[in-house]
Design a protein around this motif. Structure first.
Motif, PDB file in Angstrom:
ATOM      1  N   ALA A 483       0.824  -1.211   0.000  1.00  0.00           N
ATOM      2  CA  ALA A 483       0.000   0.000   0.000  1.00  0.00           C
ATOM      3  C   ALA A 483       0.859   1.262   0.000  1.00  0.00           C
ATOM      4  CB  ALA A 483      -0.920  -0.012   1.221  1.00  0.00           C
ATOM      5  N   ALA A 484       2.053   1.178   0.603  1.00  0.00           N
ATOM      6  CA  ALA A 484       2.946   2.345   0.673  1.00  0.00           C
ATOM      7  C   ALA A 484       3.652   2.603  -0.656  1.00  0.00           C
ATOM      8  CB  ALA A 484       3.983   2.136   1.777  1.00  0.00           C
ATOM      9  N   ALA A 485       3.682   1.603  -1.529  1.00  0.00           N
ATOM     10  CA  ALA A 485       4.375   1.763  -2.819  1.00  0.00           C
ATOM     11  C   ALA A 485       3.460   2.462  -3.803  1.00  0.00           C
ATOM     12  CB  ALA A 485       4.816   0.396  -3.339  1.00  0.00           C
ATOM     13  N   SER A 486       3.150   3.724  -3.516  1.00  0.00           N
ATOM     14  CA  SER A 486       2.153   4.445  -4.312  1.00  0.00           C
ATOM     15  C   SER A 486       2.613   4.684  -5.751  1.00  0.00           C
ATOM     16  CB  SER A 486       1.802   5.771  -3.647  1.00  0.00           C
ATOM     17  OG  SER A 486       2.969   6.541  -3.418  1.00  0.00           O
ATOM     18  N   ALA A 487       3.925   4.768  -5.974  1.00  0.00           N
ATOM     19  CA  ALA A 487       4.428   4.965  -7.343  1.00  0.00           C
ATOM     20  C   ALA A 487       4.096   3.739  -8.200  1.00  0.00           C
ATOM     21  CB  ALA A 487       5.935   5.212  -7.322  1.00  0.00           C
ATOM     22  N   SER A 488       4.219   2.551  -7.603  1.00  0.00           N
ATOM     23  CA  SER A 488       3.854   1.325  -8.318  1.00  0.00           C
ATOM     24  C   SER A 488       2.369   1.323  -8.642  1.00  0.00           C
ATOM     25  CB  SER A 488       4.198   0.088  -7.477  1.00  0.00           C
ATOM     26  OG  SER A 488       5.586  -0.013  -7.287  1.00  0.00           O
ATOM     27  N   GLY A 489       1.569   1.728  -7.671  1.00  0.00           N
ATOM     28  CA  GLY A 489       0.135   1.782  -7.895  1.00  0.00           C
ATOM     29  C   GLY A 489      -0.231   2.705  -9.036  1.00  0.00           C
ATOM     30  N   LYS A 490       0.402   3.878  -9.076  1.00  0.00           N
ATOM     31  CA  LYS A 490       0.115   4.839 -10.153  1.00  0.00           C
ATOM     32  C   LYS A 490       0.541   4.276 -11.510  1.00  0.00           C
ATOM     33  CE  LYS A 490       0.673   9.655 -11.578  1.00  0.00           C
ATOM     34  NZ  LYS A 490       0.710   9.274 -12.999  1.00  0.00           N
ATOM     35  N   HIS A 491       1.712   3.597 -11.542  1.00  0.00           N
ATOM     36  CA  HIS A 491       2.198   3.005 -12.790  1.00  0.00           C
ATOM     37  C   HIS A 491       1.210   1.966 -13.320  1.00  0.00           C
ATOM     38  CE1 HIS A 491       4.608   0.834 -15.691  1.00  0.00           C
ATOM     39  NE2 HIS A 491       4.568  -0.259 -14.946  1.00  0.00           N
ATOM     40  N   ILE A 492       0.727   1.114 -12.432  1.00  0.00           N
ATOM     41  CA  ILE A 492      -0.213   0.069 -12.857  1.00  0.00           C
ATOM     42  C   ILE A 492      -1.531   0.690 -13.294  1.00  0.00           C
ATOM     43  CG2 ILE A 492      -1.521  -1.942 -12.061  1.00  0.00           C
ATOM     44  CD1 ILE A 492       0.874  -2.399 -10.052  1.00  0.00           C
ATOM     45  N   VAL A 522     -12.288  -2.721 -15.915  1.00  0.00           N
ATOM     46  CA  VAL A 522     -12.825  -1.944 -14.798  1.00  0.00           C
ATOM     47  C   VAL A 522     -12.666  -2.719 -13.492  1.00  0.00           C
ATOM     48  CG1 VAL A 522     -14.902  -0.871 -13.836  1.00  0.00           C
ATOM     49  CG2 VAL A 522     -14.423  -0.667 -16.255  1.00  0.00           C
ATOM     50  N   GLY A 523     -12.789  -4.050 -13.567  1.00  0.00           N
ATOM     51  CA  GLY A 523     -12.551  -4.870 -12.384  1.00  0.00           C
ATOM     52  C   GLY A 523     -11.112  -4.764 -11.904  1.00  0.00           C
ATOM     53  N   VAL A 524     -10.174  -4.720 -12.859  1.00  0.00           N
ATOM     54  CA  VAL A 524      -8.761  -4.546 -12.503  1.00  0.00           C
ATOM     55  C   VAL A 524      -8.562  -3.179 -11.835  1.00  0.00           C
ATOM     56  CG1 VAL A 524      -6.383  -4.460 -13.355  1.00  0.00           C
ATOM     57  CG2 VAL A 524      -8.025  -6.044 -14.396  1.00  0.00           C
ATOM     58  N   LEU A 525      -9.162  -2.142 -12.419  1.00  0.00           N
ATOM     59  CA  LEU A 525      -9.052  -0.793 -11.837  1.00  0.00           C
ATOM     60  C   LEU A 525      -9.582  -0.765 -10.407  1.00  0.00           C
ATOM     61  CD1 LEU A 525     -10.214   1.352 -14.900  1.00  0.00           C
ATOM     62  CD2 LEU A 525      -7.887   1.215 -13.980  1.00  0.00           C
ATOM     63  N   TRP A 526     -10.663  -1.477 -10.159  1.00  0.00           N
ATOM     64  CA  TRP A 526     -11.233  -1.521  -8.813  1.00  0.00           C
ATOM     65  C   TRP A 526     -10.241  -2.172  -7.840  1.00  0.00           C
ATOM     66  CZ3 TRP A 526     -16.285  -4.595  -7.283  1.00  0.00           C
ATOM     67  CH2 TRP A 526     -16.649  -4.243  -5.983  1.00  0.00           C
ATOM     68  N   GLY A 527      -9.635  -3.276  -8.288  1.00  0.00           N
ATOM     69  CA  GLY A 527      -8.656  -3.943  -7.429  1.00  0.00           C
ATOM     70  C   GLY A 527      -7.458  -3.056  -7.127  1.00  0.00           C
ATOM     71  N   VAL A 528      -6.941  -2.401  -8.172  1.00  0.00           N
ATOM     72  CA  VAL A 528      -5.795  -1.492  -7.988  1.00  0.00           C
ATOM     73  C   VAL A 528      -6.198  -0.330  -7.081  1.00  0.00           C
ATOM     74  CG1 VAL A 528      -4.191   0.053  -9.177  1.00  0.00           C
ATOM     75  CG2 VAL A 528      -4.796  -2.135 -10.222  1.00  0.00           C
ATOM     76  N   GLY A 529      -7.382   0.230  -7.361  1.00  0.00           N
ATOM     77  CA  GLY A 529      -7.861   1.362  -6.561  1.00  0.00           C
ATOM     78  C   GLY A 529      -8.037   0.994  -5.105  1.00  0.00           C
ATOM     79  N   ASN A 530      -8.460  -0.218  -4.854  1.00  0.00           N
ATOM     80  CA  ASN A 530      -8.698  -0.640  -3.472  1.00  0.00           C
ATOM     81  C   ASN A 530      -7.391  -0.767  -2.690  1.00  0.00           C
ATOM     82  OD1 ASN A 530     -10.916  -1.494  -1.644  1.00  0.00           O
ATOM     83  ND2 ASN A 530      -9.655  -3.332  -1.485  1.00  0.00           N
ATOM     84  N   ILE A 531      -6.329  -1.230  -3.368  1.00  0.00           N
ATOM     85  CA  ILE A 531      -5.032  -1.367  -2.695  1.00  0.00           C
ATOM     86  C   ILE A 531      -4.421   0.006  -2.422  1.00  0.00           C
ATOM     87  CG2 ILE A 531      -2.650  -2.185  -3.000  1.00  0.00           C
ATOM     88  CD1 ILE A 531      -3.890  -4.545  -4.617  1.00  0.00           C
ATOM     89  N   TRP A 532      -4.533   0.909  -3.408  1.00  0.00           N
ATOM     90  CA  TRP A 532      -3.904   2.231  -3.256  1.00  0.00           C
ATOM     91  C   TRP A 532      -4.957   3.324  -3.047  1.00  0.00           C
ATOM     92  CZ3 TRP A 532      -1.613  -1.376  -6.679  1.00  0.00           C
ATOM     93  CH2 TRP A 532      -0.328  -1.780  -6.280  1.00  0.00           C
ATOM     94  N   LYS A 533      -6.011   2.969  -2.316  1.00  0.00           N
ATOM     95  CA  LYS A 533      -7.105   3.906  -2.031  1.00  0.00           C
ATOM     96  C   LYS A 533      -6.560   5.134  -1.296  1.00  0.00           C
ATOM     97  CE  LYS A 533     -10.915   1.913  -0.689  1.00  0.00           C
ATOM     98  NZ  LYS A 533     -11.882   1.228   0.210  1.00  0.00           N
ATOM     99  N   GLY A 534      -6.935   6.305  -1.784  1.00  0.00           N
ATOM    100  CA  GLY A 534      -6.476   7.547  -1.156  1.00  0.00           C
ATOM    101  C   GLY A 534      -5.202   8.090  -1.761  1.00  0.00           C
ATOM    102  N   ASN A 535      -4.494   7.256  -2.552  1.00  0.00           N
ATOM    103  CA  ASN A 535      -3.243   7.691  -3.186  1.00  0.00           C
ATOM    104  C   ASN A 535      -3.411   8.036  -4.664  1.00  0.00           C
ATOM    105  OD1 ASN A 535      -1.430   7.488  -0.967  1.00  0.00           O
ATOM    106  ND2 ASN A 535      -1.492   5.264  -1.159  1.00  0.00           N
ATOM    107  N   LEU A 536      -4.483   7.568  -5.268  1.00  0.00           N
ATOM    108  CA  LEU A 536      -4.684   7.775  -6.703  1.00  0.00           C
ATOM    109  C   LEU A 536      -5.440   9.080  -6.939  1.00  0.00           C
ATOM    110  CD1 LEU A 536      -5.690   4.111  -7.628  1.00  0.00           C
ATOM    111  CD2 LEU A 536      -3.506   5.239  -8.169  1.00  0.00           C
ATOM    112  N   VAL A 537      -4.825   9.960  -7.694  1.00  0.00           N
ATOM    113  CA  VAL A 537      -5.455  11.257  -7.982  1.00  0.00           C
ATOM    114  C   VAL A 537      -6.466  11.065  -9.104  1.00  0.00           C
ATOM    115  CG1 VAL A 537      -5.069  13.652  -8.687  1.00  0.00           C
ATOM    116  CG2 VAL A 537      -3.323  12.438  -7.332  1.00  0.00           C
TER     117      VAL A 537
END
Length: 680
Positions: A483-492, A522-537
């Motif tokens: 969850a702290a690896a927000s740069a990875s989350g944004k890349h994905i 959209v299901g993938v986006l939901w999964g990614v969003g859930n892990i990095w919730k609050g970090n994705l602009v």
């Protein structure tokens, strides 16, 4: 969060090889679009000819006519070519029924569900069942006394066997009714005999048997039990997986392409059948962690879809300069069903290699599904009242306000793929979801090489499904480090949007795979969003696209995914404007005091979960939207409509949804009380 772990809505692993959905319906349109219309009727007539050589010629001609030509295939189908070819399987002449099997096999592979269903309905299993003991007998004779039959005779039998096994494989994927009928033939010992004798048989024949076995053991208990019952079977499969043997000569590369497919299939069979009971050699093996992941990760990481697409295009140009196959159709020089130019062989090899990648992705998708299946729904006795307690808005709710997302409530099993093994797969998968030039057919007409386009789009979809399960699994096993690896989350996140952006929103007839990519994406986006919730602009265009998809889709599952993804975006603390836009959309889904929600019950429940989750912390900057917009009153107005919607869920048919609906109804009432009690 939506559990699309192992998809069972459609059994077929391979999509239609030469799609025809771009064509208008009806035989007239098929006749008008087929360049070989004039050749069809004579071929149908020759299938009934008293002369065996003409019947044989007609069977071969069918194979040649349908090659990459969906309109001619549809036209032949309209003339009952399937029924005529099934009749030829019982022909008095061996050469005729051998060629008929080849034509039927090609129809299965190219035509998909509809043709396979027609074959089943026209009782193709009767002659196929009769062939099984004959093939077994011939195989035993060849293996025991190789010199008793000339090489040419053995070659014919092996090719015929490959065709029969391929038809059985395709039929097994057609429907559960067809699968149950295939189960009655008891094919597992027959198919395993090819794998056991692989060193003495052509690799293509062995691979066709493995394909059939892979499909038969996919969520099919009779075949699974049969394979588990004989310890020699799992030993054989393990030997194939670990085979590092060598082969030399001009066919070395082709052999290892096939061998790679066989190893992938064997790992898939092991995965389907695992766990194995003692004394099997595989009984102590963690198949997912020790076999599937180490074997298949390099397979999915080794391919470049850009290079594959470019190679296919160059081969198609080269093929166009060669004489067309139709010119070879004459009685004086009857073409062989396996007659292919070097260019065609190279195109086939490219397609087969890509199919192996798709197969590997499919197996990995299952292994990445670490969540357990839902408990079997306990049967409710007929006439038993549906317990429903109506609490008024003043009722005491003991539970704390929760977000109610399904994945938060589901424990992770001690599955074969632990969360620590999954992130390494993500980067190759991100590469495989990006469309290339031949990924989809043009808006009008068909691709320059439909089989390559079919497999490329299938790879994109399979890679998205695998990513979906990975992020679902990672969400269910939260990791502070991840969850702290927000740069990875944004890349994905950006990579998935890049793929969907390349797909575009303009989807013409014949481009249904584009729609499928959006729905899974959209299901993938939901999964990614859930892990990095609050970090994705949140991006304004992306938010609008998700809202549009939510509004335009009639599928409740797609709407739930869109709502879940928007919920994650709304929780970026500083994005106050985006939060307001998303909140207004979510509020529009709720029922009012006078009208029910038009979005369906499951999307409504997800919306309640989202709104409670977003505004459960009044100290966040975007909470100003809740207060200034008087959202609490809108929630109050929805309570009675929510109660009615939950009351209408049939506990017998949708127990899980009923329980979740009741939980959300209670949470809504508790949340309203909580927000009203706050002093600002």
């Amino acid at each position: 969060m939506g559990k699309s772990q192992k998809k069972r809505s459609m059994r077929r692993h391979n999509p239609m090889r030469v799609p025809d959905s771009h064509l208008p319906k009806g035989l007239e349109s098929a006749a008008s679009t087929s360049p070989k219309n004039e050749a069809v009727l004579p071929i149908i007539q020759k299938l009934e000819n008293p002369d065996a050589s003409e019947r044989k010629w007609a069977c071969v001609a069918v194979s040649n006519l349908i090659q990459n030509d969906p309109s001619t295939r549809r036209l032949l189908q309209g003339k009952n070519v399937v029924g005529a070819l099934i009749t030829r399987l019982s022909d008095s002449e061996e050469e005729v029924w051998i060629e008929a099997a080849g034509a039927l096999r090609n129809l299965c592979i190219d035509g998909g569900y509809d043709i396979c269903a027609e074959m089943y309905n026209k009782n193709i299993l009767a002659p196929l069942k009769a062939f099984v003991p004959k093939i077994s007998s011939a195989l035993s004779q060849f293996l025991e006394s190789p010199k008793t039959a000339p090489e040419n005779a053995r070659k014919v039998v092996y090719e015929f066997t490959e065709n029969v096994n391929t038809i059985l494989w395709c039929l097994s994927e057609t429907s559960n009714k067809a699968l149950n009928a295939v189960n009655q033939i008891n094919l597992v010992p027959f198919l395993m005999s090819f794998l056991a004798a692989r060193a003495k048989l052509p690799i293509a024949t062995v691979t066709a048997a493995a394909q059939c076995l892979y499909v038969l053991t996919d969520d099919n208990q009779p075949a699974i039990d049969e394979l588990r019952s004989n310890a020699a079977y799992s030993t054989c499969l393990l030997e194939i997986v670990h085979d590092e043997g060598s082969v030399t000569g001009k066919d070395k590369e082709v052999f290892w392409d096939r061998m790679s497919t066989l190893k992938v299939l064997s790992s898939g069979i092991l995965s389907n059948v695992s766990p194995f009971p003692p004394p099997s050699a595989a009984s102590g093996v963690d198949v997912g962690k020790e076999i599937v992941l180490p074997l298949l990760q390099p397979v999915v990481a080794s391919v470049s879809l850009t290079e594959s697409s470019a190679l296919a295009e160059s081969l198609v140009v080269k093929l166009a300069l060669e004489p067309p196959q139709i010119e070879k159709l004459s009685l004086k020089s009857a073409p062989k069903s396996d007659h292919r130019s070097d260019t065609e062989i190279e195109l086939d090899r490219l397609e087969n290699n890509l199919r192996t990648v798709q197969l590997a992705l499919e197996i990995l998708t299952g292994v990445c599904a670490t969540l357990p299946d839902p408990d079997p729904i306990s049967e409710v006795q007929e006439g038993e009242p549906d317990a429903e307690e109506d609490e008024d808005s003043d009722a005491e709710i003991e539970d704390d306000v929760t977000d109610g997302m399904a994945l938060d409530d589901v424990p992770v099993t001690n599955g074969t793929a632990t969360a620590s093994h999954l992130p390494a797969l993500v980067e190759p998968l991100i590469t495989l979801i990006q469309p290339v030039r031949l990924s989809f057919p043009p808006a009008a007409g068909q691709s320059s090489h439909p089989p390559t386009t079919s497999v490329l789009s299938a790879i994109h979809v399979s890679a998205l499904e695998c990513l979906n399960n990975i992020f679902l699994s990672l969400s269910a096993s939260p990791s502070p480090g991840l969850a702290a690896a927000s740069a990875s989350g944004k890349h994905i996140w950006d990579s998935v949007w890049a793929a969907l952006g390349s797909v575009g929103t303009e989807i013409a007839r014949g481009q249904e795979r584009k729609q499928e990519m959006w729905e899974i994406g959209v299901g993938v986006l939901w999964g990614v969003g859930n892990i990095w919730k609050g970090n994705l602009v949140p991006n304004e265009d992306q938010v609008q696209l998700l809202i549009q998809l939510c509004n335009s889709s009639t599928d409740p599952a797609i709407r739930v995914k869109c709502i879940g993804t928007l919920e994650c975006l709304a929780q970026h603390p500083q994005s106050i404007d985006a939060n307001r836009v998303i909140a207004m959309h979510l509020l529009s889904i709720l029922p009012t005091s006078t009208a029910p929600s038009t979005y369906g019950t499951e999307p409504l429940i997800q919306t309640l979960s989202a709104l409670i989750d977003i505004y459960s912390d009044e100290n966040l900057p975007y909470d100003i939207n809740f207060r200034q917009g008087n959202f609490v009153q809108r929630l109050v107005d929805s309570v009675e409509g929510v109660r009615k919607a939950v009351r209408a869920i049939d506990r017998r048919k949708e127990r899980d949804l009923k329980l979740r609906g009741e939980e959300m109804r209670d949470n809504l009432i508790a949340f309203i009380k909580y927000r009203r009690a706050l002093k600002f």
